[in-house]
Design a protein around this motif. Structure first.
Motif, short mmCIF file in Angstrom:
data_model
loop_
_atom_site.label_atom_id
_atom_site.label_comp_id
_atom_site.label_asym_id
_atom_site.label_seq_id
_atom_site.Cartn_x
_atom_site.Cartn_y
_atom_site.Cartn_z
N VAL A 160 -3.42 -12.18 -4.10
CA VAL A 160 -4.37 -10.71 -3.79
C VAL A 160 -5.44 -11.18 -3.44
O VAL A 160 -6.11 -9.84 -2.05
CB VAL A 160 -5.04 -10.58 -5.66
N ALA A 174 -14.10 -6.75 -10.46
CA ALA A 174 -13.51 -7.14 -9.53
C ALA A 174 -13.02 -5.47 -9.80
O ALA A 174 -12.02 -4.87 -8.30
CB ALA A 174 -12.48 -7.53 -10.01
N ASN A 208 -5.64 -8.69 -0.56
CA ASN A 208 -6.81 -7.85 -0.28
C ASN A 208 -6.20 -7.08 -1.52
O ASN A 208 -5.98 -5.48 -1.72
CB ASN A 208 -7.70 -7.31 0.21
N SER A 209 -5.50 -7.15 -1.86
CA SER A 209 -4.95 -6.43 -3.70
C SER A 209 -5.57 -6.62 -4.85
O SER A 209 -6.40 -7.64 -5.54
CB SER A 209 -3.49 -7.02 -3.55
N LYS A 210 -6.73 -5.67 -5.44
CA LYS A 210 -7.03 -5.77 -6.61
C LYS A 210 -6.69 -6.47 -7.55
O LYS A 210 -5.53 -5.49 -8.34
CB LYS A 210 -8.04 -3.76 -6.69
N LYS A 241 0.65 -1.60 0.36
CA LYS A 241 -0.30 0.22 -0.17
C LYS A 241 0.86 0.81 -0.06
O LYS A 241 0.19 2.83 -0.31
CB LYS A 241 -1.18 0.37 1.32
N TRP A 269 -13.40 -4.09 -5.86
CA TRP A 269 -12.82 -4.82 -4.72
C TRP A 269 -12.21 -4.64 -3.57
O TRP A 269 -12.68 -5.49 -2.71
CB TRP A 269 -11.57 -5.44 -5.58
N GLU A 270 -11.98 -3.85 -3.45
CA GLU A 270 -12.15 -2.83 -2.08
C GLU A 270 -12.66 -1.33 -1.99
O GLU A 270 -11.95 -0.81 -2.78
CB GLU A 270 -10.78 -2.54 -1.32
#
Lengths: 384, 266
Positions: free
Chosen positions: A133, B187, A137-139, A101, B191-192
């Motif tokens: 991922v 996605a 939690n990485s796109k 990040k 996704w987030e």
């Protein structure tokens, strides 16, 4: 040619394969016996020290939520090796910057490790494997774009010495980038970037970084390296030296062919134990949608080695194994087929290859393969 | 690969960053205008539902940028972009009293539009929408559709898993290409934070058009309780449970849903 001992530092003592759904992402860490993990780390570090004593460089990597790799923080191990080794160059291949990040933190970590190791650090950047991922939690979409923005930010952080600069990019925002300390090596440590397909090579070439390819065999590797060479030619730059090219292969050298193959069979754990369900192997966006569609339809991925035998893998240039003369011949053949390369990343430990066996493989390579190859391919400086 | 629409074959719905935004838009039926925003299943999967709606409405059904056969401009990477894009489209077309229907992911887009500007909307229908956070930080309100097997996906999306695409090795090449492209777009946009905007719920009270929230009783992706909380946050919204339907209720109960929407428009 430079040689690098690499272990992925697995925790191989797992429940029977048929009782688990995945070795990555979802396998509970309750499987780990902390005492065993501690002793494994002592052992893996010792193996890198032995490589150093033998005149071989060391390479580490980083993965998350997986039994295949107990190193979720490569800079910590790199810093440790900076103090435990003496001469070896220390390669992190790599920092998964599409998943980190905060690239400025990565720039700081690398500067610190460079100081701790007295300027022996080589900084690799990778996009990160698809399994990561979910774990971090990485796109999985736009990863390459994120990786390159991170690399550019890190490069600028290393080389800016007149106070803070501003960075308000698409993926990363900072207003006062001014890292302390700065790297020991000037203007910055050598940079490597992995590329598994020819399409990824141009940007690595544009930056004159070392390009590294993993387990891509003769054909895949030749195409990746050729794309780098083509890009240099297209942009009017001189043909790149061998030291711009690196290849990672599972490698075990025995006193005899039989012993070498026996060691390599144990290294095969790395490809055979990689039980991971489709949803973690091919998250949407990691590959182009039409490539993922092929996977959804059940077509085998190019990196699914599970169905291949040791003989197949040797045939394809993914494993180098046998007696010293056999291994030397395999490396020479590889060199010819890919148009030359300057770094061989020796994946010389995996799974249940025990300490004594690992050390024997390292020593046999260092004592009986490297000297002969040094006569063919000069052990040139790796400094850019 | 799929052949995406271009400026010749597609519909210009807006303009941003100096370029026209071209989408694949299908229009069918007659009657009052109804704009249908699909979910991750893609517009193509909703043919039966669209046909049922087309008996009473002029159904205008775009594929969102990145889904189906719609190209995606590189800058377009958030649900907020989609909301502004469609609001601009309504304005450009000078549509009034539009019936806006959002399905699952498209329901999130519709809610983001409505909290910004209801002036072109007549009524709003949300079918198993995502987009808000209801539970605590350790509650997974929305199943992680990116981390489960295909068979579990079908089981969660449909009351009867046989309503889903099933074994993809037996599916048509084109259908699988659509699934892969649609999941990539999902996605990208979701996704987030995972399939929600942490700020959306607090502004749902700004929706001041009559709103119907329907929910598949067997929705295994997002529970009916989440749906009730969604409806509770929208002033005067009506909540309707639809039996024998999962997350993609419009695929399993197209006629029931079309009827509910027709009643809602009356």
């Amino acid at each position: 040619m430079q040689y690098w001992h690499f272990s992925e530092t697995a925790y191989p003592y797992l429940p029977p394969e048929e009782t688990i759904n995945s070795i990555r992402v979802t396998l509970p860490n309750g499987v780990i016996d902390p005492d065993v993990a501690m002793r494994l780390w002592d052992r893996y570090l010792a193996e890198w020290q032995i490589a150093d004593e033998c005149g071989i460089n060391v390479m580490i990597n980083e993965h998350h939520s997986t039994a295949t790799c107990m190193d979720p923080a490569a800079p910590i191990i790199a810093g440790t090796l900076g103090r435990l080794t003496t001469n070896a160059r220390i390669l992190i291949l790599g920092n998964p910057v599409a998943n980190r990040k905060d690239p400025v933190r990565v720039a700081e970590e690398m500067a610190l490790v460079d100081l701790l190791s007295h300027g022996r650090l080589e900084v690799g950047f990778v996009r990160g494997v698809p399994y990561e991922v979910s774990a971090v939690n990485s796109k999985p979409v736009q990863m390459s774009e994120r990786m390159w923005e991170a690399i550019e930010l890190i490069q600028k952080a290393w080389t800016t010495h007149d106070g803070p600069f501003n960075w308000e990019g698409r993926f990363f925002q900072q207003r006062h980038v001014n890292i302390w300390p700065r790297p020991y090596q000037q203007p910055n440590p050598p940079v490597w970037v992995t590329a598994m397909s020819p399409g990824s090579a141009a940007r690595v070439a544009d930056n004159n970084y070392v390009i590294a390819s993993f387990l891509t065999g003769y054909e895949g590797t030749r195409k990746v390296f050729q794309a780098y060479r083509d890009r240099m030619a297209e942009t009017g730059r001189p043909a790149p030296a061998d030291d711009r090219f690196a290849y990672a292969a599972l490698t075990y050298t025995g006193e005899t062919d039989e012993e070498g193959l026996e060691g390599a069979r144990k290294l095969m754990w790395y490809v055979k134990a990689n039980k991971v369900p489709f949803e973690f192997v091919q998250p949407p966006g990691y590959t182009p949608y039409f490539a993922r569609a092929a996977g959804l339809r059940g077509e085998r991925s190019a990196y699914d080695f599970k169905s291949l035998s040791l003989e197949d893998l040797i045939e394809e240039g993914i494993v180098f194994a046998g007696s010293p003369s056999t291994v030397r011949g395999q490396i020479e053949k590889f060199y010819e087929k890919v148009g030359g390369f300057g770094h061989l990343l020796l994946m010389g430990q995996a799974g249940f290859l025990e300490h004594d066996e690992t050390v024997k493989g390292i020593r046999t390579f260092a004592e009986q393969v490297k000297p002969a190859l040094d006569g063919l391919y000069s052990p040139q400086s790796v400094t850019v | 690969m799929l052949s995406l629409v271009d400026s010749g074959s597609g519909t210009v719905v807006g303009r941003a960053e100096g370029e026209d935004i071209v989408l694949d838009v299908h229009t069918s039926g007659s009657g009052p205008a109804l704009v249908l925003l699909h979910g991750a299943e893609g517009r193509e999967a909703n043919d039966a539902f669209i046909a049922a709606l087309a008996e009473r409405f002029t159904v205008i059904a775009p594929s969102h940028p990145g889904f189906g056969l719609s190209p995606r401009p590189d800058w377009c990477d958030s649900v907020e972009d989609l909301a502004y894009l469609y609001l601009e489209w309504l304005e450009r077309q000078d549509w009034h009293d539009t019936m806006l229907v959002g399905l699952q992911f498209g329901g999130w887009v519709a809610a983001e539009m409505a909290v910004r500007d209801c002036s072109r909307l007549g009524r709003l229908t949300l079918v198993d929408p995502v987009g808000i956070k209801v539970g605590g930080r350790e509650d997974r309100d929305i199943s992680d559709v990116f981390a489960i097997s295909r068979s579990e996906l079908d089981a969660r999306h449909y009351a009867d898993p046989a309503a889903g695409p099933g074994d993809l090795s037996q599916a048509s090449r084109d259908d699988v290409l659509h699934i892969a492209r649609n999941e990539e777009a999902l996605a990208l946009y979701g996704w987030e934070p995972y399939l929600h905007n942490p700020r959306l719920q607090r502004w749902l009270h700004r929706i001041h058009v009559p709103t119907l929230v329907t929910w598949g009783a067997q929705d295994g992706v997002v529970s009916p309780d989440y749906g009730r909380a969604y409806a509770d946050a929208i002033p005067g919204a009506r909540f309707e449970l639809v039996g024998e339907a999962g997350h993609r209720a419009q695929i399993e109960q197209p006629d029931t849903l079309a009827k509910l929407i027709a009643e809602h428009s009356a």
